[in-house]
Enzyme design. Structure first.
Site, PDB file in Angstrom:
ATOM      1  N   HIS A 412       0.808  -1.218   0.000  1.00  0.00           N
ATOM      2  CA  HIS A 412       0.000   0.000   0.000  1.00  0.00           C
ATOM      3  C   HIS A 412       0.845   1.273   0.000  1.00  0.00           C
ATOM      4  CE1 HIS A 412      -3.752   1.904  -0.084  1.00  0.00           C
ATOM      5  NE2 HIS A 412      -4.349   1.350   0.948  1.00  0.00           N
ATOM      6  N   ASP A 416      -2.352   1.644  -4.517  1.00  0.00           N
ATOM      7  CA  ASP A 416      -3.601   1.958  -3.812  1.00  0.00           C
ATOM      8  C   ASP A 416      -4.691   0.983  -4.220  1.00  0.00           C
ATOM      9  OD1 ASP A 416      -2.488   4.163  -2.474  1.00  0.00           O
ATOM     10  OD2 ASP A 416      -2.846   5.462  -4.197  1.00  0.00           O
TER      11      ASP A 416
END
Length: 440
Positions: A412, A416
């Site tokens: 992450h 995304d």
């Protein structure tokens, strides 16, 4: 009438040291050319060092469990007529010269006036490799600090990863840290390692203590390292692969007869993932500090279970340049050589994205751990027949379909939910829209 210095050879990208796991010959033993002298192990693969000619082993410069650097002299062989020097001592000129050899392609460090003097052993007697001593001198790590680091190598030896982890922690804390547990080196500038959970000892006849083998220790270290470096997020999707299953069932015998290869689902998954990476190239990246490194080549790692129960990830190089037949040949070759412990160092390095097949063991889904330094990994589950809603121009109906769950774990920091979700959906679309009229 000749003397041969036998070096630890280069063994692939990023490999700069190896552990001497077993000496197959003793000093004074006669050997023939290509006879194996010793077994070595890296964090990638096991190998052997052969004799370069017929002769006698005059000297072994490392013992079992020692760590040698690429380019180090590990043994000396003499041919008939040369004088044998079989006395073995750690302080012989040859040994001292060997221990102070820096691995090839590593720039030697000029010792500054205030740089600490680093011994080749810690206070408890553990060997410190030349590379570790070089790093310690360059970074002004004192012998006292090195004595505080508990090594993760064979015999608690301090490895490069241990000293790099120590530097990361010292930098973040602003002071020297005492290491209570072995630390796994983070990739680039990742967070420091968490201490190992304490546990009580169990005794009695109902308990069996099993020591981890070398590969299991490495796997454990890599898994912990990955979770510490990358904030993992996992997305899931159901995939209707009915058409794909029917096509494979129809052509697999013909494929075997023509190509002499079994057609499994793995090459098809590799092809679908490769195509999706072309559409979403930011999945094919790695992180180096604050920089994102985007690869313009696609190397697909395929997690493969070994008979020992351990795991290895051979790599399909340049998958984007191969058709389904070419991918199948390489998948089957790598899988066969992995099970036979015949992989070469270059077979398991350089992957940019990894696929793991949970369905091979009956699992429908899971949350895979990223294979560093990649930023995503795809898990494919078992293909199951399930009732599903089928949309048709005449209306919706219920039918029996072959359904598979795919899961994508991604880093992450750079991937995304939008990118991860779109990439996963594209892989699913590639499989659901598989051309069932194609001929391989």
């Amino acid at each position: 009438m000749a003397k041969y210095e036998i070096f630890l050879p280069a063994m692939g990208e990023g490999i700069i040291e190896a552990t001497i796991t077993k000496l197959l010959k003793n000093e004074g033993d006669s050997v023939e050319e290509e006879d194996s002298i010793m077994e070595i192990a890296t964090d990638k693969v096991d190998s052997e060092i052969p004799a370069p000619a017929n002769g006698v082993i005059a000297k072994l410069l490392f013992e079992e469990g020692d760590i040698a650097q690429v380019g180090d002299v590990v043994a000396i062989l003499v041919t008939e007529g040369e004088e044998l020097a079989t006395e073995k001592a750690d302080n012989t000129p040859e040994k001292v010269k060997t221990e102070n050899t820096i691995a090839k392609n590593i720039t030697p460090v000029v010792k500054e006036e205030n740089s600490p003097t680093i011994s080749n052993k810690t206070e408890n007697g553990s060997f410190i490799s030349p590379l570790v001593r070089t790093i310690a001198q360059k970074e002004n790590i004192s012998s006292e600090e090195l004595n505080q680091i508990k090594g993760s190598g064979e015999g608690n030896r301090i490895t490069k990863t241990d000293v790099l982890s120590y530097l990361e922690n010292r930098k973040s804390a602003g002071t020297s840290l005492k290491m209570a547990e072995p630390i796994v080196a983070p990739v680039s500038s990742g967070p420091s390692a968490a201490p190992t959970a304490s546990h009580k000892s169990y005794e009695g006849e109902n308990v069996e203590i099993i020591e981890m083998d070398r590969m299991r220790k490495l796997i454990a270290k890599y898994m912990v390292n990955s979770k510490q470096v990358s904030p993992h997020v996992t997305s899931f999707i159901d995939v209707d692969v009915t058409g794909l299953v029917q096509w494979r069932n129809k052509v697999k015998n013909q494929f075997l007869e023509k190509e002499k290869q079994k057609l499994t689902f793995t090459p098809i998954f590799v092809e679908a993932v490769t195509s999706a990476i072309k559409d979403y190239p930011m999945i094919n990246v790695s992180v180096d500090g604050d920089r994102i490194i985007r690869k313009k080549f696609i190397n697909i790692g395929m997690a493969t279970a070994l008979p020992s129960g351990n795991l290895i990830v051979p790599v399909i190089k340049n998958a984007n340049e191969k058709n389904l037949i070419g991918i199948t040949h390489q998948v089957n070759d790598l899988a066969e050589r992995a099970r036979g412990n015949k992989l070469l160092p270059e077979d398991i390095t350089g992957s940019t994205f990894t696929i793991t097949n949970l369905g091979a063991f009956g699992s429908t889904t899971g949350t895979p751990i990223i294979n560093q330094p990649e930023v995503a990994i795809l898990a494919v589950g078992a293909i199951k027949k399930k009732p599903a809603v089928i949309e048709t121009p005449q209306g919706d109906t219920i039918g029996i379909r072959h359904i598979m769950v795919m899961s994508l774990s991604y880093d992450h920091r750079v991937v995304d939910g939008g990118l991860g979700g779109m990439f996963l959906k594209r892989v699913a679309e590639n499989l659901e829209n598989f051309d069932t009229t194609r001929t391989f």
